[in-house]
Enzyme design. Structure first.
Site, PDB file in Angstrom:
ATOM      1  CE  LYS A  49     -66.303  -6.171  33.025  1.00 22.73           C
ATOM      2  NZ  LYS A  49     -67.032  -4.901  32.732  1.00 22.73           N
ATOM      3  CB  SER A  64     -70.638  -5.527  34.435  1.00 20.57           C
ATOM      4  OG  SER A  64     -69.762  -4.785  33.619  1.00 20.57           O
ATOM      5  CB  SER A  88     -69.550  -1.639  33.942  1.00 14.64           C
ATOM      6  OG  SER A  88     -70.768  -2.306  33.963  1.00 14.64           O
TER       7      SER A  88
HETATM    8  N1  GLN Z   1     -75.389  -1.716  34.858  1.00 12.27           N
HETATM    9  C1  GLN Z   1     -75.506  -1.291  33.497  1.00 12.27           C
HETATM   10  C2  GLN Z   1     -76.172  -2.383  32.682  1.00 12.27           C
HETATM   11  O1  GLN Z   1     -76.561  -3.320  33.265  1.00 12.27           O
HETATM   12  C3  GLN Z   1     -74.168  -0.933  32.951  1.00 12.27           C
HETATM   13  C4  GLN Z   1     -73.334  -2.097  32.639  1.00 12.27           C
HETATM   14  C5  GLN Z   1     -72.019  -1.720  32.030  1.00 12.27           C
HETATM   15  O2  GLN Z   1     -71.584  -0.573  32.106  1.00 12.27           O
HETATM   16  N2  GLN Z   1     -71.401  -2.687  31.388  1.00 12.27           N
HETATM   17  O3  GLN Z   1     -76.296  -2.306  31.509  1.00 12.27           O
END
Ligand code: GLN
Length: 485
Positions: free
Chosen positions: A78, A153, A177
């Site tokens: 990532k 994400s 995420s």
């Molecule tokens: N979807 C969640 C957010 O937008 C979690 C994102 C994440 O775990 N980085 O904050």
């Protein structure tokens, strides 16, 4: 069988026996990426030259009998992990030209075991999102259906694993995420306990929630990668100094005597019927493997999303203050004064969602509102944490859906942040509690989209969720399904 279809152990054996070379494996992955990435856009950058050079070095090591578990095996990361000398963007225009001077510890540990980097994977900008649509480099698409999101994400990571562009990868999970995209793309994703894996060199979003974890097409591969990256790191004071177990010992096929809790707050009316069906079938599978079930309650679940979006945005507003165009990050060419330079650099460099979070977080932390919002959220977080701790006195793990629905269409929720935020309602509480969770393929929707089940373990109870995931994987066929690309 193609080389890119093998597991880490299978690749290792073949490399060790000199049936294949690392250059061959690396080429196999690079060709797979070239053949599929036009469709899914999982990669922000492919490091072809560096990878082939590293593969040649690996082959020399292997020939000299100097081999570790990942020697000669390519992986992608990532784009939130700092990679020395290789551009790291966090999928933001802000870091479009940022070349880190050092490596993230988690990547360094994989590299020490011989891994080869094939590239950097797309994500929601600064890891804020659930669909991979907020990337400055365009959305990643779900390999199972190119009209659908891969989740986020770590959407590029999940899509790359699902499309067999990489055998395994690392994601980060602040509110879901790793688990949510794994669920939407039909692969396995494990979010370890807060403190289990070093976050040094991982671009910070919300520092009390962020955690690094593995994603792969098999539970075994996740266990191997976790075993390598877990452990104390002097450079991250939040990493915890407790021994790292041999996670491969948890790869057992039965569930005899294991008590599983079903939190009633997670089996709600709004649950997609295919998700509900997959959960019912999973429960039957576990019963057949010897597990015992108990209905339990996590009474503060309703407050989790609100609590998370206060804490995460507050911490993000502080962490993202460093992107001022001075030491690094995008600098506006338009400004005439220093203040204007700060303002324009940030206005140009950050995308809409990141700006929304910075504004929400700054508001929640401002004097006069701090007690009402941030402090209150911290108190509720403690209650949510206690819900979990109490339940783990009676059960070993919890079983829940990962997401209320399978993958949604690209664009479907991008103009409705609240709807987007709700796709993480079952994953967020785990981050607030600081404990561990895993997503495992457990079914397909009517439209043939993957559905995941989540197992939640006690703090530092990764062994129990790995066992639960492995037993389920071995007893079912869901993990064998592949997206046709
Ligand atoms: N979807 C969640 C957010 O937008 C979690 C994102 C994440 O775990 N980085 O904050």
């Amino acid at each position: 069988m193609e080389l890119f279809e093998l597991t880490i152990k299978e690749l290792h054996e073949k490399l060790k026996n000199r049936d294949i070379s690392s250059v061959e494996v690396t080429k196999s992955y690079l060709e797979r990426i070239a053949a599929t990435d036009d469709k899914i856009n999982a990669f922000v950058a492919v490091t072809e030259k560096e990878a082939l050079r590293a593969a040649e070095d690996a082959d020399k090591k292997i020939a000299a009998g100097n081999m570790d578990i990942l020697t000669g095996i390519p992986v992608a990361l990532k784009d939130i992990f700092l990679t020395k000398g290789i551009r790291t963007t966090c999928s933001s225009k802000m870091l479009e030209n940022f070349i880190p001077p050092y490596n993230a510890t988690a990547w360094e540990k994989l590299e020490k075991k011989g891994a080869i980097l094939t590239g950097k994977l797309n994500m929601d900008e600064f890891a804020m999102g659930s669909s991979c649509e907020t990337s400055a480099f365009g959305p990643t698409k779900n390999p199972w259906n190119l009209n659908c999101v891969p989740g986020g994400s770590s959407g590029g990571s999940a899509a790359a694993v699902a499309a067999q562009q990489t055998v395994a990868t690392l994601g980060t999970d602040t509110g879901g995420s790793i688990r949510q995209p794994a669920s939407l793309c039909g692969c396995i994703g494990l979010k370890p306990t807060y403190g289990r894996v070093s976050r040094y060199g991982v671009i910070a979003f919300a520092s009390s929630l962020d955690q690094v974890g593995p994603m792969a097409n098999s539970v075994e591969d996740c266990a191997i990668i976790l075993g390598i990256v877990a452990g104390f790191d002097q450079k991250d004071s939040t990493s915890v100094d407790i021994p790292v177990p041999d996670y491969e010992k948890s790869l057992v096929k039965d569930m005899k005597g294991v008590k599983i809790g079903l939190p009633k707050e997670y089996f709600i009316d709004g649950l997609d019927s295919a998700v509900q069906k997959a959960m019912n079938e999973a429960i039957a599978v576990y019963k057949g493997l010897g597990a015992e079930f108990k209905e339990v309650s996590l009474p503060h679940t309703d407050y989790a999303a609100a609590t998370y979006y206060l804490i995460a945005t507050a911490e993000a507003s502080s962490n993202l203050a460093r992107y001022d165009g001075v030491r690094f990050s995008h600098r506006s060419g338009e400004a005439e004064s220093l203040t204007e330079m700060y303002c324009k650099s940030r206005a140009e460099g950050f995308g809409e969602e990141v700006k929304r979070r910075i504004m929400l977080g700054t508001y929640a932390l401002s004097s006069g509102y701090y007690d009402a919002y941030y402090l209150k959220a911290q108190k509720v977080r403690t209650l949510i944490m206690q819900d979990f701790i109490k339940n783990f006195e009676n059960v070993d793990i919890l079983l829940t859906p990962v997401t209320p629905t399978p993958a949604f269409k690209i664009g479907e929720k991008s103009n409705d942040p609240l709807q987007m935020y709700l796709s993480d309602i079952f994953t967020i509480p785990v981050n607030l509690a600081g404990t561990c969770g895993i997503s495992v393929p457990a079914g397909l929707s009517r439209d043939g989209l993957p559905i995941g089940l989540q197992l939640i373990g006690k703090p530092f109870g990764e062994e129990s969720i790995i066992r639960g995931a492995y037993a389920f994987e071995q007893a079912t066929e869901w993990h064998k399904g592949r997206a046709r690309l």
